[in-house]
Motif scaffolding. Structure first.
Motif, PDB file in Angstrom:
ATOM      1  N   UNK A  10       0.783  -1.221   0.154  1.00 11.14           N
ATOM      2  CA  UNK A  10      -0.036  -0.051  -0.024  1.00 11.14           C
ATOM      3  C   UNK A  10       0.874   1.271  -0.150  1.00 11.14           C
ATOM      4  N   UNK A  11       0.416   2.411  -0.561  1.00  9.05           N
ATOM      5  CA  UNK A  11       0.940   3.494  -0.483  1.00  9.05           C
ATOM      6  C   UNK A  11       0.630   4.524   0.630  1.00  9.05           C
ATOM      7  N   UNK A  16      -1.885  11.568   9.575  1.00  4.07           N
ATOM      8  CA  UNK A  16      -2.936  12.089  10.309  1.00  4.07           C
ATOM      9  C   UNK A  16      -2.690  12.206  11.864  1.00  4.07           C
ATOM     10  N   UNK A  17      -3.381  12.642  12.683  1.00  3.06           N
ATOM     11  CA  UNK A  17      -3.103  13.046  14.093  1.00  3.06           C
ATOM     12  C   UNK A  17      -2.678  11.454  14.927  1.00  3.06           C
ATOM     13  N   UNK A  18      -3.544  10.678  14.342  1.00  5.55           N
ATOM     14  CA  UNK A  18      -3.511   9.291  15.007  1.00  5.55           C
ATOM     15  C   UNK A  18      -2.641   8.029  14.243  1.00  5.55           C
ATOM     16  N   UNK A  19      -2.392   8.466  13.018  1.00  6.18           N
ATOM     17  CA  UNK A  19      -1.391   7.578  11.953  1.00  6.18           C
ATOM     18  C   UNK A  19      -1.488   7.871  10.781  1.00  6.18           C
ATOM     19  N   UNK A  20      -1.461   6.950   9.882  1.00  4.09           N
ATOM     20  CA  UNK A  20      -1.255   7.231   8.575  1.00  4.09           C
ATOM     21  C   UNK A  20      -2.447   6.630   7.669  1.00  4.09           C
ATOM     22  N   UNK A  21      -3.031   7.438   6.714  1.00  5.79           N
ATOM     23  CA  UNK A  21      -3.976   6.817   5.811  1.00  5.79           C
ATOM     24  C   UNK A  21      -3.217   6.184   4.629  1.00  5.79           C
ATOM     25  N   UNK A  22      -3.489   4.654   4.292  1.00  3.74           N
ATOM     26  CA  UNK A  22      -2.818   3.960   3.122  1.00  3.74           C
ATOM     27  C   UNK A  22      -3.797   3.788   2.065  1.00  3.74           C
ATOM     28  N   UNK A  31      -3.618   3.206   9.288  1.00  2.00           N
ATOM     29  CA  UNK A  31      -2.281   2.396  10.091  1.00  2.00           C
ATOM     30  C   UNK A  31      -1.895   3.400  11.187  1.00  2.00           C
ATOM     31  N   UNK A  32      -2.602   2.708  12.335  1.00  2.00           N
ATOM     32  CA  UNK A  32      -2.408   3.538  13.671  1.00  2.00           C
ATOM     33  C   UNK A  32      -0.984   3.696  13.877  1.00  2.00           C
ATOM     34  N   UNK A  33      -0.658   4.902  14.741  1.00  2.00           N
ATOM     35  CA  UNK A  33       0.796   5.049  15.022  1.00  2.00           C
ATOM     36  C   UNK A  33       1.339   3.890  15.976  1.00  2.00           C
ATOM     37  N   UNK A  34       0.265   3.241  16.751  1.00  2.00           N
ATOM     38  CA  UNK A  34       0.727   2.059  17.576  1.00  2.00           C
ATOM     39  C   UNK A  34       0.910   0.911  16.792  1.00  2.00           C
ATOM     40  N   UNK A  35       0.766   0.850  15.330  1.00  4.02           N
ATOM     41  CA  UNK A  35       1.026  -0.367  14.568  1.00  4.02           C
ATOM     42  C   UNK A  35       2.226  -0.036  13.587  1.00  4.02           C
ATOM     43  N   UNK A  36       2.907   0.961  13.738  1.00  5.80           N
ATOM     44  CA  UNK A  36       3.900   1.646  12.648  1.00  5.80           C
ATOM     45  C   UNK A  36       5.278   0.908  13.104  1.00  5.80           C
ATOM     46  N   UNK A  37       5.234   0.085  14.364  1.00  4.75           N
ATOM     47  CA  UNK A  37       6.695  -0.284  14.805  1.00  4.75           C
ATOM     48  C   UNK A  37       7.650   0.819  14.653  1.00  4.75           C
ATOM     49  N   UNK A  38       7.402   2.026  15.211  1.00  6.15           N
ATOM     50  CA  UNK A  38       8.096   3.254  15.304  1.00  6.15           C
ATOM     51  C   UNK A  38       8.880   3.664  14.303  1.00  6.15           C
ATOM     52  N   UNK A  39       8.142   3.177  13.012  1.00  7.98           N
ATOM     53  CA  UNK A  39       8.748   3.673  11.747  1.00  7.98           C
ATOM     54  C   UNK A  39       7.985   5.017  11.475  1.00  7.98           C
ATOM     55  N   UNK A  40       8.785   5.851  10.715  1.00 10.69           N
ATOM     56  CA  UNK A  40       8.220   7.335  10.364  1.00 10.69           C
ATOM     57  C   UNK A  40       8.116   7.010   8.794  1.00 10.69           C
ATOM     58  N   UNK A  41       6.990   7.240   8.357  1.00  8.22           N
ATOM     59  CA  UNK A  41       6.481   7.150   7.107  1.00  8.22           C
ATOM     60  C   UNK A  41       6.529   8.345   6.325  1.00  8.22           C
ATOM     61  N   UNK A  42       6.599   8.741   4.923  1.00 11.21           N
ATOM     62  CA  UNK A  42       6.311   9.860   4.133  1.00 11.21           C
ATOM     63  C   UNK A  42       5.291   9.529   3.276  1.00 11.21           C
ATOM     64  N   UNK A  43       4.422  10.513   2.551  1.00  7.04           N
ATOM     65  CA  UNK A  43       3.534  10.466   1.763  1.00  7.04           C
ATOM     66  C   UNK A  43       4.398   9.895   0.366  1.00  7.04           C
ATOM     67  N   UNK A  45       5.478   6.917   0.092  1.00  7.03           N
ATOM     68  CA  UNK A  45       5.985   5.725   0.012  1.00  7.03           C
ATOM     69  C   UNK A  45       5.138   4.578   0.138  1.00  7.03           C
ATOM     70  N   UNK A  46       5.740   3.471  -0.339  1.00  2.00           N
ATOM     71  CA  UNK A  46       4.952   2.226  -0.383  1.00  2.00           C
ATOM     72  C   UNK A  46       5.593   1.115   0.860  1.00  2.00           C
ATOM     73  N   UNK A  47       4.379   0.694   1.520  1.00  2.00           N
ATOM     74  CA  UNK A  47       4.843  -0.183   2.685  1.00  2.00           C
ATOM     75  C   UNK A  47       4.032  -1.555   2.535  1.00  2.00           C
ATOM     76  N   UNK A  48       4.571  -2.591   3.013  1.00  2.00           N
ATOM     77  CA  UNK A  48       3.921  -4.011   3.150  1.00  2.00           C
ATOM     78  C   UNK A  48       3.052  -4.160   4.472  1.00  2.00           C
TER      79      UNK A  48
END
Length: 280
Positions: A10-11, A16-22, A31-43, A45-48
């Motif tokens: 997903x891209x 957002x305030x609580x995470x990322x929209x994919x 993708x909630x902040x608690x589910x990012x494994x402490x990774x910082x993502x950028x608009x 970016x593609x993630x599995x």
């Protein structure tokens, strides 16, 4: 379209305030902040990500890697039991997966306990659950064949009147006839099985411990020594080196054999010695 219960590429759409929209280009998922494994993502970016239902039955994403998916089975560990629902297994993510009681034995004493292992796959029917696989559905292909007399660790996948079906971590399928076991065993239980018979593509095993036979032989050896000498300067508390030097036994085997003689009231222990009393 999002593949629920599967890994998705997903891209990142936005922060957002609580995470990322994919997005997959058609649907969006949080993708909630608690589910990012402490990774910082950028608009952009593609993630599995793994797509699942959260505790409020909403679609959610996580960067944690699941152990099993809807097309990839595997061994999962039992985390909790719920007598009206079934058991919950750890899938490597923040949400444990339910194994419905519909897939468990009718006799709850044969249900898996916490720490047991089940070989499951995810099932998606309005919600995600874990389904244990039976012998015919398991398609693991172990690299190394087993040999007669091998002792292997295996997990119960089915308990029936005829006996047990088990599977090793590597994928060997085993059957233990009810005559080769001394008690009932629960689904998911870890057992040490001795390979007793091999036929093409099939292994039969025994749960009757060979140590019971060895204990008899070891006890006879100690008995013969004590009958001849009357006593020995060894007890269950003696050093393993001394035991090995005297009889070539491990301390555990020595204690089992000595325990047999003591239970039969053939020996007593005094001042660090074992004394033969049978017949006195």
């Amino acid at each position: 379209m999002l593949k629920i219960g599967e890994l998705n590429e997903l891209k990142v759409l936005r922060k957002t305030d609580i995470g990322y929209m994919l997005t997959d280009g058609k649907e969006e998922v949080l993708l909630h902040n608690n589910e990012t494994n402490f990774q910082k993502l950028e608009a952009g970016q593609t993630v599995e990500t793994f797509i699942y239902y959260d505790h409020k039955a909403r679609l959610a994403a996580t960067l944690s890697k699941p152990i099993i998916t809807t097309n990839r089975p595997g061994f999962v560990v039992v985390k909790d039991l719920h007598e009206t629902l079934g058991v919950f297994v750890d899938n490597g993510t923040s949400k444990d997966m339910l194994v419905s009681k519909d897939f468990l034995p009718y006799d709850q004493t044969l249900w898996p306990q916490v720490g047991d292992k089940l070989y499951c796959i995810l099932r998606h029917k309005n919600r995600l659950t874990a389904k244990p696989l039976n012998k015919v559905d398991i398609d693991l292909r172990p690299e190394n064949p087993l040999k007669l007399g091998d002792k292997v660790t295996a997990y119960v996948i089915h308990s029936g009147h005829e006996g047990l079906n088990l599977i090793t971590q590597e994928g060997h399928k085993l059957f233990v006839h009810h005559t080769q076991m001394r008690e009932k065993h629960r689904m998911g239980e870890e057992l040490e099985v001795r390979i007793a018979r091999i036929t093409p593509g099939d292994y039969s095993g025994s749960l009757i411990e060979t140590k019971e036979i060895m204990m008899d032989k070891d006890a006879v050896m100690l008995e013969e020594f004590l009958k001849k000498h009357g006593r020995m300067a060894l007890t269950a508390d003696s050093d393993k080196e001394a035991i090995d030097a005297a009889f070539g036994l491990s301390k555990k085997a020595f204690k089992r054999a000595l325990g047999r003689l003591y239970s039969e009231r053939k020996v007593i222990f005094e001042n660090g010695e074992t004394i033969w009393i049978k017949g006195e």
